[in-house]
Enzyme design. Sequence first.
Site, PDB file in Angstrom:
ATOM      1  N   VAL A   1       0.836  -1.199   0.000  1.00  0.00           N
ATOM      2  CA  VAL A   1       0.000   0.000   0.000  1.00  0.00           C
ATOM      3  C   VAL A   1       0.876   1.256   0.000  1.00  0.00           C
ATOM      4  CG1 VAL A   1      -1.791   1.281   1.248  1.00  0.00           C
ATOM      5  CG2 VAL A   1      -1.906  -1.203   1.109  1.00  0.00           C
ATOM      6  N   CYS A   2       1.968   1.234   0.733  1.00  0.00           N
ATOM      7  CA  CYS A   2       2.873   2.387   0.760  1.00  0.00           C
ATOM      8  C   CYS A   2       3.470   2.608  -0.624  1.00  0.00           C
ATOM      9  CB  CYS A   2       3.981   2.178   1.787  1.00  0.00           C
ATOM     10  SG  CYS A   2       3.390   1.986   3.483  1.00  0.00           S
ATOM     11  N   ALA A   3       3.908   1.531  -1.247  1.00  0.00           N
ATOM     12  CA  ALA A   3       4.468   1.626  -2.592  1.00  0.00           C
ATOM     13  C   ALA A   3       3.426   2.176  -3.559  1.00  0.00           C
ATOM     14  CB  ALA A   3       4.967   0.262  -3.044  1.00  0.00           C
TER      15      ALA A   3
ATOM     16  N   SER B   1       0.934   4.148  -2.877  1.00  0.00           N
ATOM     17  CA  SER B   1       0.690   5.571  -2.623  1.00  0.00           C
ATOM     18  C   SER B   1       1.763   6.420  -3.301  1.00  0.00           C
ATOM     19  CB  SER B   1       0.606   5.872  -1.119  1.00  0.00           C
ATOM     20  OG  SER B   1       1.863   5.841  -0.495  1.00  0.00           O
TER      21      SER B   1
END
Length: 166
Positions: free
Chosen positions: A59-61, A63
Amino acid sequence: MANITLGGNPATTVGSLPKTGTKAPDFKLTNTDLADKSLKDYEGSRLVLNIFPSVDTGVCAQSIRTFNEKASNLDNTKVLCISKDLPFAMARFCGAEGLNNVENLSDYKNGKFGETYGVTIKDSAFESLHSRCVVVLDTDGTILHTEQVSEIGNEPNYDAALNALS
């Protein structure tokens, strides 16, 4: 303190995001060239602070990818991707992905950004990492929008963040 979840399990942060309409607190973070960067370095630009636990999670990637795509269409706006990842990991990720419309900054040295902005996670498996948040600043450093994502595994509301700039 924000009450959030990680995979549905309760977690808390050390504080709350700064209030909309106030001046953003200054910070000292490290870029991928290991140079110090502060809020003052971005004076005159609108900023989107994309704050997250680690570039090495899906999810961080995502974003970073999404803000990278959307940032290419924004005038006088910089997207700062902020985590406690080492600058080397952040540079590796963006280099491998061909992402050049975002700037990566790390809070790895002392964690003061996380404390000042209230985003450091106090408990859970992600203890001491940053929670998933977005803070949008006007050219004078005034906070236009904030979002504390309640479930760490969810993406932020990109449209709400970018609409705050219009």
